[in-house]
Write a protein that holds these residues in place. Structure first.
Motif, PDB file in Angstrom:
ATOM      1  N   TYR A 230       0.830  -1.209   0.000  1.00  0.00           N
ATOM      2  CA  TYR A 230       0.000   0.000   0.000  1.00  0.00           C
ATOM      3  C   TYR A 230       0.868   1.263   0.000  1.00  0.00           C
ATOM      4  N   LEU A 231       1.908   1.253   0.811  1.00  0.00           N
ATOM      5  CA  LEU A 231       2.746   2.444   0.949  1.00  0.00           C
ATOM      6  C   LEU A 231       3.686   2.648  -0.223  1.00  0.00           C
ATOM      7  N   ASP A 232       4.073   1.563  -0.888  1.00  0.00           N
ATOM      8  CA  ASP A 232       5.019   1.658  -2.002  1.00  0.00           C
ATOM      9  C   ASP A 232       4.612   0.654  -3.076  1.00  0.00           C
ATOM     10  N   GLY A 233       3.824   1.126  -4.051  1.00  0.00           N
ATOM     11  CA  GLY A 233       3.340   0.245  -5.104  1.00  0.00           C
ATOM     12  C   GLY A 233       4.416  -0.338  -5.975  1.00  0.00           C
ATOM     13  N   SER A 234       5.618   0.218  -5.925  1.00  0.00           N
ATOM     14  CA  SER A 234       6.718  -0.303  -6.747  1.00  0.00           C
ATOM     15  C   SER A 234       7.517  -1.395  -6.033  1.00  0.00           C
ATOM     16  N   ASP A 235       7.111  -1.757  -4.830  1.00  0.00           N
ATOM     17  CA  ASP A 235       7.788  -2.793  -4.042  1.00  0.00           C
ATOM     18  C   ASP A 235       7.435  -4.162  -4.635  1.00  0.00           C
ATOM     19  N   ARG A 236       8.320  -4.668  -5.474  1.00  0.00           N
ATOM     20  CA  ARG A 236       8.027  -5.913  -6.203  1.00  0.00           C
ATOM     21  C   ARG A 236       7.910  -7.116  -5.275  1.00  0.00           C
ATOM     22  N   GLU A 237       8.706  -7.146  -4.231  1.00  0.00           N
ATOM     23  CA  GLU A 237       8.627  -8.257  -3.289  1.00  0.00           C
ATOM     24  C   GLU A 237       7.258  -8.292  -2.614  1.00  0.00           C
ATOM     25  N   ALA A 238       6.777  -7.116  -2.204  1.00  0.00           N
ATOM     26  CA  ALA A 238       5.470  -7.045  -1.556  1.00  0.00           C
ATOM     27  C   ALA A 238       4.352  -7.386  -2.527  1.00  0.00           C
ATOM     28  N   ARG A 239       4.454  -6.898  -3.756  1.00  0.00           N
ATOM     29  CA  ARG A 239       3.437  -7.198  -4.763  1.00  0.00           C
ATOM     30  C   ARG A 239       3.347  -8.702  -5.026  1.00  0.00           C
ATOM     31  N   GLU A 240       4.497  -9.351  -5.169  1.00  0.00           N
ATOM     32  CA  GLU A 240       4.502 -10.782  -5.441  1.00  0.00           C
ATOM     33  C   GLU A 240       3.937 -11.556  -4.247  1.00  0.00           C
ATOM     34  N   ALA A 241       4.344 -11.163  -3.053  1.00  0.00           N
ATOM     35  CA  ALA A 241       3.855 -11.842  -1.850  1.00  0.00           C
ATOM     36  C   ALA A 241       2.340 -11.705  -1.725  1.00  0.00           C
ATOM     37  N   MET A 242       1.802 -10.517  -1.971  1.00  0.00           N
ATOM     38  CA  MET A 242       0.357 -10.318  -1.864  1.00  0.00           C
ATOM     39  C   MET A 242      -0.394 -11.096  -2.938  1.00  0.00           C
ATOM     40  N   MET A 243       0.199 -11.219  -4.120  1.00  0.00           N
ATOM     41  CA  MET A 243      -0.454 -12.005  -5.175  1.00  0.00           C
ATOM     42  C   MET A 243      -0.555 -13.469  -4.764  1.00  0.00           C
ATOM     43  N   HIS A 244       0.521 -13.985  -4.197  1.00  0.00           N
ATOM     44  CA  HIS A 244       0.506 -15.377  -3.749  1.00  0.00           C
ATOM     45  C   HIS A 244      -0.509 -15.573  -2.625  1.00  0.00           C
ATOM     46  N   ALA A 245      -0.532 -14.625  -1.683  1.00  0.00           N
ATOM     47  CA  ALA A 245      -1.456 -14.728  -0.550  1.00  0.00           C
ATOM     48  C   ALA A 245      -2.908 -14.660  -1.010  1.00  0.00           C
ATOM     49  N   SER A 246      -3.185 -13.818  -1.994  1.00  0.00           N
ATOM     50  CA  SER A 246      -4.539 -13.704  -2.514  1.00  0.00           C
ATOM     51  C   SER A 246      -5.019 -15.025  -3.098  1.00  0.00           C
ATOM     52  N   THR A 247      -4.140 -15.690  -3.847  1.00  0.00           N
ATOM     53  CA  THR A 247      -4.513 -16.975  -4.444  1.00  0.00           C
ATOM     54  C   THR A 247      -4.684 -18.041  -3.370  1.00  0.00           C
ATOM     55  N   GLN A 248      -3.789 -18.039  -2.386  1.00  0.00           N
ATOM     56  CA  GLN A 248      -3.938 -18.997  -1.284  1.00  0.00           C
ATOM     57  C   GLN A 248      -5.259 -18.784  -0.541  1.00  0.00           C
ATOM     58  N   ALA A 249      -5.574 -17.525  -0.258  1.00  0.00           N
ATOM     59  CA  ALA A 249      -6.819 -17.226   0.450  1.00  0.00           C
ATOM     60  C   ALA A 249      -8.026 -17.623  -0.393  1.00  0.00           C
ATOM     61  N   GLY A 250      -7.923 -17.419  -1.711  1.00  0.00           N
ATOM     62  CA  GLY A 250      -9.000 -17.845  -2.593  1.00  0.00           C
ATOM     63  C   GLY A 250      -9.192 -19.349  -2.558  1.00  0.00           C
ATOM     64  N   MET A 251      -8.095 -20.089  -2.614  1.00  0.00           N
ATOM     65  CA  MET A 251      -8.177 -21.549  -2.515  1.00  0.00           C
ATOM     66  C   MET A 251      -8.771 -21.977  -1.179  1.00  0.00           C
ATOM     67  N   ALA A 252      -8.419 -21.247  -0.118  1.00  0.00           N
ATOM     68  CA  ALA A 252      -8.923 -21.585   1.214  1.00  0.00           C
ATOM     69  C   ALA A 252     -10.429 -21.399   1.285  1.00  0.00           C
ATOM     70  N   PHE A 253     -10.927 -20.222   0.902  1.00  0.00           N
ATOM     71  CA  PHE A 253     -12.360 -20.004   1.086  1.00  0.00           C
ATOM     72  C   PHE A 253     -13.188 -20.750   0.047  1.00  0.00           C
ATOM     73  N   SER A 254     -12.594 -21.084  -1.098  1.00  0.00           N
ATOM     74  CA  SER A 254     -13.316 -21.897  -2.072  1.00  0.00           C
ATOM     75  C   SER A 254     -13.636 -23.275  -1.510  1.00  0.00           C
ATOM     76  N   ASN A 255     -12.798 -23.730  -0.575  1.00  0.00           N
ATOM     77  CA  ASN A 255     -12.967 -25.064  -0.014  1.00  0.00           C
ATOM     78  C   ASN A 255     -13.456 -25.079   1.432  1.00  0.00           C
ATOM     79  N   ALA A 256     -13.695 -23.886   1.991  1.00  0.00           N
ATOM     80  CA  ALA A 256     -14.231 -23.797   3.354  1.00  0.00           C
ATOM     81  C   ALA A 256     -15.399 -22.830   3.454  1.00  0.00           C
ATOM     82  N   SER A 257     -15.593 -22.055   2.421  1.00  0.00           N
ATOM     83  CA  SER A 257     -16.624 -21.032   2.325  1.00  0.00           C
ATOM     84  C   SER A 257     -16.259 -19.803   3.173  1.00  0.00           C
ATOM     85  N   VAL A 258     -17.038 -18.746   2.980  1.00  0.00           N
ATOM     86  CA  VAL A 258     -16.872 -17.525   3.762  1.00  0.00           C
ATOM     87  C   VAL A 258     -18.019 -17.436   4.764  1.00  0.00           C
ATOM     88  N   CYS A 259     -18.039 -16.353   5.532  1.00  0.00           N
ATOM     89  CA  CYS A 259     -18.973 -16.280   6.663  1.00  0.00           C
ATOM     90  C   CYS A 259     -19.763 -14.971   6.646  1.00  0.00           C
TER      91      CYS A 259
END
Length: 387
Positions: A230-259
């Protein structure tokens, strides 16, 4: 409890992964994809880049770029026509959650017919559909890994949750380079959306060991990298990490649902046209505080993964620190209340009974640690308005 676990057949993951789109199509024996995207992706040249990659692989491609934010039943017909005109054998959802959700809807409607209301929860659709390839350009919705799509019914202003394996992409390409131009506001809203997915998947009554692992990993990453992105959009390490986390979270709620957060979020988006990630962010602190008493240990685990508590903290202390963490994160990334966002209080109050009923009807709140009564949902909406 028996859990049914489903993922895309394969995922290409990493910076530059989108260059492999042609190979993905070849591996899946797909020849005539329809690229489903939005006008922004056309205007900035991203759609043309993908068209060139697809054509270089010897495929015939057409582009449908008339998707809209928070897609509606009315917005789908032009896409169905585009599928038929191109005689498409597959759809590629390219963009944020809305183009991908649109692609999923087109995949089903173009093969099965009917209207999207035929596919809404609690029904689950696993019938004929075109193959879906998802290429996200935001780190938040996780739609590239889920067996859901969200479409608003223009007749009822209901954001319909439509579940089933036919909405699950057959392949996903997760390329963090595509998120580098995300503005700070979008980074924050989609990032908290991913955090909400991870937390709700972990505390859901449908949680299982597979979804737990993905949700916990996503939370740890989001806790370390969301504010950096959020603070530095050019931070490639942070961007890559958030992309991976987003996909992991998507896989998680796809198989456990949301609330409950998601159940209450959809009506806000439908009636007040608030972006999904932002409406989740508005709700997350208040709904989490309401839900903690029934799952203190689980919420304490969330706090520890996010780095705001450690093993020396009791579960009660850790879960209290989770609320403090969420409150501070929302303040740091300037999440507005519905009031400060500009939503009229009278109109909000008028719609609370309908929104409360729609939230419960979606089915998501039934997975919540505390399953609320309609009166409790209404009270939560009142708290959230000026929280």
């Amino acid at each position: 409890m028996v859990s049914n676990i489903s993922f895309p057949r394969f995922v290409k993951l990493g910076p530059g992964a989108v260059e492999g789109l042609g190979d993905v199509l070849t591996d899946l024996a797909l020849e005539r994809p329809l690229l489903v995207t939005d006008s922004f992706m056309v205007e900035n040249g991203s759609a043309d880049r993908l068209v060139a990659i697809i054509k270089a692989a010897g495929k015939s491609v057409a582009v449908f770029s008339k998707t809209v934010p928070d897609p509606t039943t009315d917005s789908l017909q032009a896409g169905i026509d585009a599928v038929k005109e191109h005689q498409a054998d597959s759809v590629i959802g390219f963009g944020g959650g809305s183009p991908i959700d649109t692609a999923k809807a087109l995949a089903v409607l173009s093969k099965q017919g009917g209207s999207m209301s035929d596919f809404k929860a609690p029904g689950v659709y696993a019938g004929p559909a075109l193959p879906i390839i998802a290429i996200p350009t935001t780190a938040g919705s996780g739609s590239e890994a889920t067996q859901f799509t969200i479409i608003t019914d223009v007749l009822t202003d209901e954001k319909m949750l439509c579940p089933g394996l036919s909405f699950l992409p057959i392949a996903s390409i997760v390329d963090s380079e595509l998120t580098m131009s995300m503005p700070a506001r979008l980074t924050a809203d989609t990032g908290i959306d991913a955090l909400t997915h991870a937390i709700e998947a972990y505390v859901s009554k449908k949680a299982n060991p597979i979804s737990d692992g993905l949700a916990l990993s996503a939370m740890k990453t989001i806790g370390a990298y969301l504010l950096r992105a959020y603070l530095d959009g050019s931070d490639r390490e942070a961007r890559e990490a958030m992309m991976h986390a987003s996909t992991q979270a998507g896989m998680a709620f796809s198989n456990a649902s949301v609330c409950l957060v998601h159940g209450m979020s959809r009506p806000i988006g439908a009636h007040f046209h608030v972006a999904h990630g932002l409406s989740n962010a508005m709700l997350l602190p208040v709904v989490t505080a309401f839900s903690i008493p029934a799952a203190v240990g689980r919420y304490a685990d969330c706090a520890r993964q996010l780095g705001t508590a450690d093993r020396r903290d009791s579960d009660k202390a850790a879960s209290s620190k989770l609320i403090e963490f969420i409150d501070k994160l929302c303040a740091d990334v300037r999440v507005p209340t519905p009031h400060s966002y500009g939503i009229d209080q009278k109109r909000w109050e008028e719609l609370i009974p309908l929104m409360s009923e729609q939230a419960l009807a979606s089915g998501s709140p039934s997975n919540n640690p505390v399953v609320p009564l309609v009166e409790e949902v209404a009270e939560l909406y009142r708290k959230v308005y000026g929280a």
